[in-house]
Design a protein around this motif. Structure first.
Motif, mmCIF file in Angstrom:
data_model
loop_
_atom_site.group_PDB
_atom_site.id
_atom_site.type_symbol
_atom_site.label_atom_id
_atom_site.label_comp_id
_atom_site.label_asym_id
_atom_site.label_seq_id
_atom_site.Cartn_x
_atom_site.Cartn_y
_atom_site.Cartn_z
ATOM 1 N N LEU A 111 23.227 32.460 32.654
ATOM 2 C CA LEU A 111 24.095 32.832 33.769
ATOM 3 C C LEU A 111 25.475 32.222 33.542
ATOM 4 C CD1 LEU A 111 21.543 32.076 36.644
ATOM 5 C CD2 LEU A 111 22.187 34.339 35.779
ATOM 6 N N ALA A 112 26.495 33.064 33.670
ATOM 7 C CA ALA A 112 27.858 32.576 33.490
ATOM 8 C C ALA A 112 28.422 32.146 34.835
ATOM 9 C CB ALA A 112 28.728 33.678 32.909
ATOM 10 N N ILE A 113 29.148 31.041 34.847
ATOM 11 C CA ILE A 113 29.943 30.708 36.033
ATOM 12 C C ILE A 113 31.096 31.702 36.056
ATOM 13 C CG2 ILE A 113 31.383 28.969 37.131
ATOM 14 C CD1 ILE A 113 29.616 26.844 35.928
ATOM 15 N N ARG A 114 31.304 32.355 37.199
ATOM 16 C CA ARG A 114 32.269 33.461 37.244
ATOM 17 C C ARG A 114 33.634 33.056 36.683
ATOM 18 N NH1 ARG A 114 31.761 33.041 43.556
ATOM 19 N NH2 ARG A 114 32.613 30.961 43.726
ATOM 20 N N PRO A 115 34.148 33.858 35.735
ATOM 21 C CA PRO A 115 35.535 33.667 35.308
ATOM 22 C C PRO A 115 36.438 34.534 36.179
ATOM 23 C CG PRO A 115 34.448 35.205 33.821
ATOM 24 C CD PRO A 115 33.442 34.839 34.896
ATOM 25 N N THR A 116 35.834 35.505 36.850
ATOM 26 C CA THR A 116 36.433 36.486 37.747
ATOM 27 C C THR A 116 35.241 37.336 38.176
ATOM 28 O OG1 THR A 116 38.050 38.279 37.968
ATOM 29 C CG2 THR A 116 37.013 38.060 35.822
ATOM 30 N N SER A 117 35.368 38.117 39.274
ATOM 31 C CA SER A 117 34.141 38.704 39.828
ATOM 32 C C SER A 117 34.050 40.225 39.814
ATOM 33 C CB SER A 117 33.940 38.188 41.250
ATOM 34 O OG SER A 117 33.888 36.784 41.279
ATOM 35 N N GLU A 118 34.877 40.901 39.025
ATOM 36 C CA GLU A 118 34.805 42.365 39.004
ATOM 37 C C GLU A 118 33.383 42.879 38.785
ATOM 38 O OE1 GLU A 118 37.237 40.740 37.739
ATOM 39 O OE2 GLU A 118 39.025 41.647 38.619
ATOM 40 N N THR A 119 32.650 42.216 37.888
ATOM 41 C CA THR A 119 31.343 42.769 37.505
ATOM 42 C C THR A 119 30.327 42.651 38.629
ATOM 43 O OG1 THR A 119 30.681 40.663 36.497
ATOM 44 C CG2 THR A 119 31.762 42.256 35.066
ATOM 45 N N ILE A 120 30.186 41.463 39.198
ATOM 46 C CA ILE A 120 29.157 41.315 40.233
ATOM 47 C C ILE A 120 29.564 42.052 41.506
ATOM 48 C CG2 ILE A 120 29.964 39.102 41.209
ATOM 49 C CD1 ILE A 120 26.681 38.573 40.976
ATOM 50 N N ILE A 121 30.859 42.097 41.771
ATOM 51 C CA ILE A 121 31.317 42.828 42.961
ATOM 52 C C ILE A 121 31.145 44.330 42.724
ATOM 53 C CG2 ILE A 121 33.360 43.347 44.366
ATOM 54 C CD1 ILE A 121 34.131 40.402 44.213
ATOM 55 N N GLY A 122 31.428 44.783 41.510
ATOM 56 C CA GLY A 122 31.205 46.200 41.171
ATOM 57 C C GLY A 122 29.751 46.589 41.397
ATOM 58 N N HIS A 123 28.847 45.738 40.980
ATOM 59 C CA HIS A 123 27.415 45.977 41.172
ATOM 60 C C HIS A 123 27.078 46.146 42.665
ATOM 61 C CE1 HIS A 123 23.050 45.379 40.407
ATOM 62 N NE2 HIS A 123 23.085 44.739 41.562
ATOM 63 N N MET A 124 27.660 45.306 43.510
ATOM 64 C CA MET A 124 27.376 45.381 44.948
ATOM 65 C C MET A 124 28.031 46.628 45.569
ATOM 66 S SD MET A 124 25.381 42.814 45.199
ATOM 67 C CE MET A 124 24.977 43.112 46.922
ATOM 68 N N TYR A 125 29.240 46.945 45.137
ATOM 69 C CA TYR A 125 29.913 48.127 45.688
ATOM 70 C C TYR A 125 29.095 49.387 45.379
ATOM 71 C CZ TYR A 125 34.230 45.564 46.871
ATOM 72 O OH TYR A 125 35.161 44.708 47.430
ATOM 73 N N ALA A 126 28.471 49.400 44.211
ATOM 74 C CA ALA A 126 27.643 50.564 43.854
ATOM 75 C C ALA A 126 26.507 50.732 44.864
ATOM 76 C CB ALA A 126 27.084 50.396 42.445
ATOM 77 N N LYS A 127 26.005 49.618 45.409
ATOM 78 C CA LYS A 127 24.949 49.675 46.430
ATOM 79 C C LYS A 127 25.497 50.134 47.773
ATOM 80 C CE LYS A 127 21.742 46.364 47.269
ATOM 81 N NZ LYS A 127 21.165 44.980 47.362
ATOM 82 N N TRP A 128 26.695 49.670 48.110
ATOM 83 C CA TRP A 128 27.224 49.856 49.458
ATOM 84 C C TRP A 128 27.949 51.200 49.657
ATOM 85 C CZ3 TRP A 128 29.862 44.348 49.486
ATOM 86 C CH2 TRP A 128 28.860 43.363 49.559
ATOM 87 N N VAL A 129 28.522 51.709 48.600
ATOM 88 C CA VAL A 129 29.346 52.914 48.744
ATOM 89 C C VAL A 129 28.511 54.152 48.428
ATOM 90 C CG1 VAL A 129 31.333 54.171 47.846
ATOM 91 C CG2 VAL A 129 31.478 51.685 48.185
ATOM 92 N N GLN A 130 28.442 55.085 49.377
ATOM 93 C CA GLN A 130 27.716 56.328 49.151
ATOM 94 C C GLN A 130 28.657 57.527 49.275
ATOM 95 O OE1 GLN A 130 24.605 55.825 48.314
ATOM 96 N NE2 GLN A 130 24.589 53.679 48.910
ATOM 97 N N SER A 131 29.512 57.467 50.274
ATOM 98 C CA SER A 131 30.316 58.640 50.611
ATOM 99 C C SER A 131 31.776 58.231 50.776
ATOM 100 C CB SER A 131 29.766 59.231 51.918
ATOM 101 O OG SER A 131 30.798 59.548 52.825
ATOM 102 N N TYR A 132 32.646 59.228 50.778
ATOM 103 C CA TYR A 132 34.073 58.941 50.986
ATOM 104 C C TYR A 132 34.300 58.253 52.334
ATOM 105 C CZ TYR A 132 34.303 62.898 54.213
ATOM 106 O OH TYR A 132 34.107 63.723 55.269
ATOM 107 N N ARG A 133 33.340 58.435 53.254
ATOM 108 C CA ARG A 133 33.455 57.760 54.555
ATOM 109 C C ARG A 133 33.352 56.239 54.424
ATOM 110 N NH1 ARG A 133 33.028 61.541 58.636
ATOM 111 N NH2 ARG A 133 31.864 63.446 58.109
ATOM 112 N N ASP A 134 32.727 55.772 53.349
ATOM 113 C CA ASP A 134 32.607 54.321 53.133
ATOM 114 C C ASP A 134 33.865 53.736 52.482
ATOM 115 O OD1 ASP A 134 29.934 54.433 54.038
ATOM 116 O OD2 ASP A 134 29.259 55.036 52.041
ATOM 117 N N LEU A 135 34.807 54.578 52.154
ATOM 118 C CA LEU A 135 36.015 54.135 51.445
ATOM 119 C C LEU A 135 37.228 54.145 52.375
ATOM 120 C CD1 LEU A 135 35.403 56.071 48.104
ATOM 121 C CD2 LEU A 135 35.078 53.623 48.540
ATOM 122 N N PRO A 136 38.264 53.372 52.130
ATOM 123 C CA PRO A 136 38.307 52.367 51.072
ATOM 124 C C PRO A 136 37.477 51.125 51.425
ATOM 125 C CG PRO A 136 40.270 52.183 52.417
ATOM 126 C CD PRO A 136 39.491 53.361 52.945
#
Lengths: 479, 479
Positions: free
Chosen positions: B104-129
């Motif tokens: 496990l890496a200590i985050r150098p920045t969080s694009e990857t783990i946040i991207g993973h979560m956004y993929a779970k949370w975002v379904q439709s254009y209504r969830d954006l931005p």
């Protein structure tokens, strides 16, 4: 009744998970044991931070930041400390493409590294007291995790102070315990019992540990914050020395005290109902939501204007950032109400075309669901009153629940039946030994939460060993 | 002249370290490359956080918290990202007494783990931005560290947003760049140049990176904050998909933007003088210090009362927490003044027995050392004016310094002489290739800080290759 939430009576543990999901407070992460605190959950933490931080500063504390990584050798310097924390450490062994010479632990708590720095900074009694707090993330490798309550990584504040005398350290320890009591009771509306932990339950390396314990709606206890008098243990391990007023070198007396995102779990399990979480008004990131209702565009214009007028009226007395408007038109009214119920917003104001005509709005309390029409002119007066009524009601209900589930028990058979049943807080006599406490825990899963104050307590005999006891202690199953 | 501070003219780098030590802003820690941010340094960070956080929220962003640890496999998902960050990772390999299955890496920045979560949370254009920011610690294993500017662990905020279209993502990227420009210029009094980074200097995984660049007092540039349009790169790597308004599945367009404790370094190196740091009034944790002066107990009574009266007067218009009193009697007046000079408090008010008689106080500006007697009745009016004058003066001085050290240069020989000498910003034409930029960096240590906007810029030819160039770029040595 919420379809997405298991009722408390069916399965309290599932209810807890469901409520967090429904309120979008947190989510599981791809990293074992770690959680994601979603915006609606994090907003609660921000309110907690703001309230506590202000109080800490009023009492003379300042914030600082110490490194995340602690050399493994530091943690082994205080004998009890290493025994308590070594099994839970996460260790960095490789960095920058190389193996490290010494393994670095992600801080499980910061007494050791802060002690090392205090030894550098403190020379004389004139440098004392040192009153520093840190807001940070910490990590303890837990096998069984539960959102907010027990996660591998969690957010917290840790206060670390250094003093000239035992008495001053003890005063600080109790002062901060009182801050936590105030915060949990007056802001979070969670009744707590503040007291000392038994010797065998204290923080590794402390002289005495104090805690505030709350009762959840399943009768279990939740330790909600702790304050430790560390004596001279860490000062000796890290050589925090000072020249005293008589020009003699002495070890400092230190304290530490902490509270964590676990308090969000306490909040949920104290106030939530079968429809979701309920946030007490003094802590709520959103205190009031105003929901506009219309059937057509013509109605919409008037409703939106009236919603804005109500907001402006309430904003005269409440922080404007704590008022939300719901003007969505892609959901049915019932679904829109439900969003806010599940997020625990304490007060909802519904505004339809009739309300525009009447120059009013219909308030609906989250706690009791009672409705009350409020005229536009009365908003600035009535809304804050209602919020305070909700705050008081949440506290009163939690207090009544705890009273109902708390019992003085003098014989072990009754005690076992009590713990086998619905459980709660048993006030019982105990002989002060770890052996007896261990036996009770093994047989009933109940542990000693805190010792009650000696003042006003009657003495008695231990329900197991029959040995004398100066005061009752609180036994309960616990999170 | 401060004895504990090397003058800037003698050794700028030593001056920087000395100023931090004298102001008690930070200290070295026992962990290689990690620093301790001491209370007076952390208080500056708290002010930065408060100002930025409020602005982020006004623009619709919310805060959240994502895990510190990121599975190593996540970081390898975006090809450029892994190339950029893998060499700097700190890795947890053991936890809870066992070796982990995946490092496990200590985050150098969080694009990857946040991207993973956004993929779970975002379904439709209504969830954006999705407009989320995180305040957190991050870690990049650096070989050569320098307090605040480059440390293994640092504190920052990282905004991560997801949008329906490229245009919206681009708008967000530029909007946040403008927030950083506003913050640095209007609050920190640090003039910056905002612009795009050249292709070869962009954030690993970004489509375009924008930065705000400031000039330090040694003529070097300091990149003070960045804003990235990430295009669909991370959305593709982490499958952040949404159903668009035409019911088609699309990848989101994402951005990220960040600013760090490095800005404290920028502050020190922009405004500091040979006596220490100078904190601009709009950012200063302590804006005014009132120093009471007396020779005996009889004088003390009157002075203390007058100091309190002046505080009360100023507290009518300033945050009371930002006014400090100095009533110490174990130090000589000069030493007491020097404490506040070295901590960079913008305005000092001296109060002695004469001032009690005259119902006044003597103000001393930290920036110009100019003195001015202010009557008690004028305090509430004059003090805020003086603070604004100091704020404006600090900005004006920094701007004048930058102007004086900025030059249009068209031939490479002049450029080399410029960089070999006192240095500064050279506005020069460049052919747009990495090869040319590398050659220039190798020969002069200067790098391209940002591209200047095309509008209003004359075209020309590259000073090295003679190839056409549409606009000048800023070259400078940099931190």
């Amino acid at each position: 009744m919420a379809k997405n939430i298991t009722p408390r009576g069916v399965n309290f543990s599932e209810w807890y998970q469901d409520v967090i999901k429904a309120g979008e407070l947190a989510d599981h992460s791809p990293v074992k044991g770690c959680m994601v605190i979603r915006p609606d959950g994090y907003a609660i933490w921000e309110q907690m931070q703001a309230k506590l931080d202000r109080r800490f500063k009023e009492l003379g504390h300042v914030n600082a930041y110490f490194p995340l990584l602690i050399p493994e050798s530091f943690i082994t310097k205080e004998a009890e400390h290493v025994e308590g924390f070594a099994p839970e450490l996460a260790l960095v062994t490789h960095a920058g493409g190389k193996e490290l010479e010494e393994r670095l632990a992600i801080r499980p708590t910061s007494e050791t590294i802060i002690g090392h720095m205090y030894a550098k900074w403190v020379q004389s009694y004139r440098d004392l007291p040192v009153l520093i707090n840190q807001w940070a993330n910490v990590m303890r490798w837990e096998l069984r995790t539960r959102m907010f309550l027990r996660t591998t990584e969690f957010l917290w504040q840790e206060g670390h102070t250094a003093h000239e005398t035992y008495d001053e350290a003890q005063e600080e320890t109790l002062k901060m315990l009182e801050v936590y009591r105030w915060f949990l009771e007056d802001i979070c509306a969670i009744p707590v019992i503040a007291g000392a932990k038994p010797e065998h339950e204290k923080f590794p390396g402390a002289l005495t540990t104090y805690a505030v314990e709350a009762m959840m709606q399943d009768g279990k206890a939740l330790q909600s914050a702790t304050s430790h008098n560390l004596g001279q243990n860490f000062a000796k391990a890290f050589e925090i020395l000072f020249l005293d007023r008589d020009n003699q070198q002495q070890h400092c007396w230190t304290t530490s005290w902490g509270s964590t995102t676990r308090m969000i779990g306490a909040l949920i399990m104290t106030h939530g109902d079968d429809d979701g979480v309920i946030i007490p008004p003094r802590l709520a990131p959103t205190q009031v939501v105003i929901v506009g209702l219309w059937k057509n565009e013509a109605e919409k214009v008037g409703v939106v204007a009236h919603v804005e007028a109500i907001r402006a009226e309430i904003a005269k007395v409440l922080d404007p950032l704590k008022i939300k408007l719901d003007l969505r038109d892609n959901l049915r009214p019932g679904d829109r109400f439900f969003t806010w119920i599940q997020k625990g917003v304490p007060l909802r104001i519904e505004v339809g075309p009739k309300d525009v005509e009447n120059e009013a709005g219909l308030s609906v309390r989250r706690d009791e669901r009672t409705k009350e029409a409020i005229s536009l002119g009365q908003m600035a007066q009535r809304v804050p009153q209602l919020l305070e009524e909700i705050q008081a009601n949440l506290y009163a209900k939690a207090l009544a629940y705890r009273a109902q589930k708390t019992q003085k028990i003098d014989d072990y058979q009754t005690f076992k039946t009590f713990m086998d049943g619905e459980g709660g807080f048993a006030l019982a006599h105990w002989d002060g030994t770890k052996e007896t406490a261990d036996k009770i825990q093994e047989e009933t899963k109940a542990t000693i939460r805190v010792l009650l104050p000696i003042e006003g307590e009657e003495s008695g005999v231990c329900m197991i060993s029959g040995k004398p006891s100066k005061r009752r202690v609180i036994f309960s199953k616990a999170y």
